[in-house]
Design a protein around this motif. Structure first.
Motif, PDB file in Angstrom:
ATOM      1  N   LYS A 140       0.829  -1.204   0.000  1.00 13.03           N
ATOM      2  CA  LYS A 140       0.000   0.000   0.000  1.00 13.03           C
ATOM      3  C   LYS A 140       0.866   1.257   0.000  1.00 13.03           C
ATOM      4  O   LYS A 140       0.529   2.257  -0.647  1.00 13.03           O
ATOM      5  N   VAL A 141       1.995   1.184   0.727  1.00 14.04           N
ATOM      6  CA  VAL A 141       2.899   2.342   0.751  1.00 14.04           C
ATOM      7  C   VAL A 141       3.477   2.544  -0.650  1.00 14.04           C
ATOM      8  O   VAL A 141       3.571   3.676  -1.162  1.00 14.04           O
ATOM      9  N   ARG A 142       3.877   1.437  -1.308  1.00 12.69           N
ATOM     10  CA  ARG A 142       4.412   1.548  -2.670  1.00 12.69           C
ATOM     11  C   ARG A 142       3.349   2.115  -3.610  1.00 12.69           C
ATOM     12  O   ARG A 142       3.622   2.982  -4.453  1.00 12.69           O
ATOM     13  N   GLU A 143       2.148   1.618  -3.436  1.00 15.10           N
ATOM     14  CA  GLU A 143       1.060   2.094  -4.288  1.00 15.10           C
ATOM     15  C   GLU A 143       0.792   3.573  -4.033  1.00 15.10           C
ATOM     16  O   GLU A 143       0.616   4.364  -4.963  1.00 15.10           O
ATOM     17  N   ALA A 144       0.807   3.935  -2.700  1.00 16.71           N
ATOM     18  CA  ALA A 144       0.577   5.343  -2.373  1.00 16.71           C
ATOM     19  C   ALA A 144       1.731   6.198  -2.878  1.00 16.71           C
ATOM     20  O   ALA A 144       1.522   7.317  -3.397  1.00 16.71           O
ATOM     21  N   ALA A 145       2.962   5.668  -2.790  1.00 19.81           N
ATOM     22  CA  ALA A 145       4.118   6.413  -3.280  1.00 19.81           C
ATOM     23  C   ALA A 145       4.025   6.577  -4.807  1.00 19.81           C
ATOM     24  O   ALA A 145       4.342   7.639  -5.365  1.00 19.81           O
ATOM     25  N   ALA A 146       3.585   5.503  -5.472  1.00 18.96           N
ATOM     26  CA  ALA A 146       3.452   5.577  -6.937  1.00 18.96           C
ATOM     27  C   ALA A 146       2.383   6.589  -7.307  1.00 18.96           C
ATOM     28  O   ALA A 146       2.567   7.419  -8.225  1.00 18.96           O
ATOM     29  N   ASP A 147       1.253   6.529  -6.584  1.00 24.19           N
ATOM     30  CA  ASP A 147       0.177   7.487  -6.875  1.00 24.19           C
ATOM     31  C   ASP A 147       0.645   8.912  -6.605  1.00 24.19           C
ATOM     32  O   ASP A 147       0.369   9.837  -7.392  1.00 24.19           O
ATOM     33  N   THR A 148       1.331   9.079  -5.472  1.00 23.42           N
ATOM     34  CA  THR A 148       1.800  10.414  -5.105  1.00 23.42           C
ATOM     35  C   THR A 148       2.841  10.892  -6.122  1.00 23.42           C
ATOM     36  O   THR A 148       2.806  12.052  -6.577  1.00 23.42           O
ATOM     37  N   THR A 149       3.750  10.019  -6.514  1.00 29.36           N
ATOM     38  CA  THR A 149       4.790  10.394  -7.487  1.00 29.36           C
ATOM     39  C   THR A 149       4.125  10.762  -8.818  1.00 29.36           C
ATOM     40  O   THR A 149       4.484  11.765  -9.450  1.00 29.36           O
ATOM     41  N   ILE A 174      10.840   5.267  -7.841  1.00 32.70           N
ATOM     42  CA  ILE A 174      10.622   4.826  -6.444  1.00 32.70           C
ATOM     43  C   ILE A 174      11.755   3.893  -6.043  1.00 32.70           C
ATOM     44  O   ILE A 174      12.265   3.966  -4.912  1.00 32.70           O
ATOM     45  N   ALA A 175      12.175   2.995  -6.924  1.00 31.38           N
ATOM     46  CA  ALA A 175      13.263   2.072  -6.635  1.00 31.38           C
ATOM     47  C   ALA A 175      14.549   2.836  -6.409  1.00 31.38           C
ATOM     48  O   ALA A 175      15.373   2.471  -5.538  1.00 31.38           O
ATOM     49  N   ALA A 176      14.798   3.917  -7.134  1.00 31.18           N
ATOM     50  CA  ALA A 176      15.997   4.710  -6.980  1.00 31.18           C
ATOM     51  C   ALA A 176      15.996   5.411  -5.639  1.00 31.18           C
ATOM     52  O   ALA A 176      17.030   5.543  -4.962  1.00 31.18           O
ATOM     53  N   VAL A 177      14.852   5.827  -5.168  1.00 30.70           N
ATOM     54  CA  VAL A 177      14.762   6.533  -3.883  1.00 30.70           C
ATOM     55  C   VAL A 177      14.945   5.538  -2.733  1.00 30.70           C
ATOM     56  O   VAL A 177      15.572   5.835  -1.734  1.00 30.70           O
ATOM     57  N   ARG A 178      14.485   4.341  -2.850  1.00 27.83           N
ATOM     58  CA  ARG A 178      14.558   3.317  -1.797  1.00 27.83           C
ATOM     59  C   ARG A 178      15.973   2.808  -1.620  1.00 27.83           C
ATOM     60  O   ARG A 178      16.359   2.406  -0.540  1.00 27.83           O
ATOM     61  N   ALA A 179      16.741   2.835  -2.689  1.00 25.78           N
ATOM     62  CA  ALA A 179      18.082   2.269  -2.624  1.00 25.78           C
ATOM     63  C   ALA A 179      19.041   3.211  -2.046  1.00 25.78           C
ATOM     64  O   ALA A 179      19.287   3.907  -1.304  1.00 25.78           O
TER      65      ALA A 179
END
Length: 185
Positions: free
Chosen positions: A150-159, A180-185
């Motif tokens: 859900k956080v990934r989905e919310a991050a994707a929606d927000t991005t 999102i993957a670049a920010v997580r790493a």
């Protein structure tokens, strides 16, 4: 009779003392009365001696002997009661120690049974808690996975919404996932 002669001689030797005693009205000091006084003294003493020796002393001796026997019997009876009391005390102490030993054995048996029951209950409780813990950990892992998705989905929606607002263009799903993957790493 020699006492009477001595008394008569003493009375003759001092006539003025006898006269004074008679004039003083004290007949017991007048030597003329001494022989009759001595007679009555001897007679009274003899009668009293005969009464004491013949009647009173034997009955007193019997009473004293009877009392002595009663005291001896009472002492013997008291010694017997003391022995019985000591025997009863010994029996009581033995019964008390037996009862204590029996109570100790019962307490030990009860303690052992209670320890077994407690161990069984503790094992059941540990197993139940372990099952509940495993279930809770599984729920937490599922919630974590779900929350992460859900956080990934919310991050994707927000991005997507931020990029769309900034450049007025909708980014592709691959571009959002790479960002999102670049920010997580």
């Amino acid at each position: 009779m020699s006492v009477f002669m001595l008394i008569a001689a003493a009375a003759a030797a001092e006539p003025h003392v006898a006269g004074e005693a008679a004039s003083a009205s004290l007949p017991q000091l007048d030597p003329t009365w001494w022989p009759s006084q001595l007679f009555w003294l001897a007679l009274t003493f003899g009668v009293l001696y005969w009464l004491m020796a013949g009647k009173f002393l034997p009955s007193l001796g019997g009473a004293i002997e009877e009392r002595r026997d009663r005291i001896a019997d009472d002492l013997d009876q008291a010694a017997e009661f003391k022995r019985q009391a000591e025997d009863a005390e010994t029996a009581y102490n033995k019964a008390l120690s037996d009862a204590r030993a029996k109570a100790g054995a019962i307490a030990a048996d009860t303690r052992a049974k209670m320890d077994e029951e407690i161990a069984a209950l503790q094992a059941e409780t540990d197993e139940a808690l372990s099952n509940q813990l495993n279930a809770a950990e599984a729920r937490i892992a599922a919630m974590k996975t779900d929350a992460s998705a859900k956080v990934r989905e919310a991050a994707a929606d927000t991005t997507r919404a931020v990029v769309e607002t900034l450049i007025d263009e909708a980014p592709t799903d691959d571009a959002v996932a790479k960002a999102i993957a670049a920010v997580r790493a």
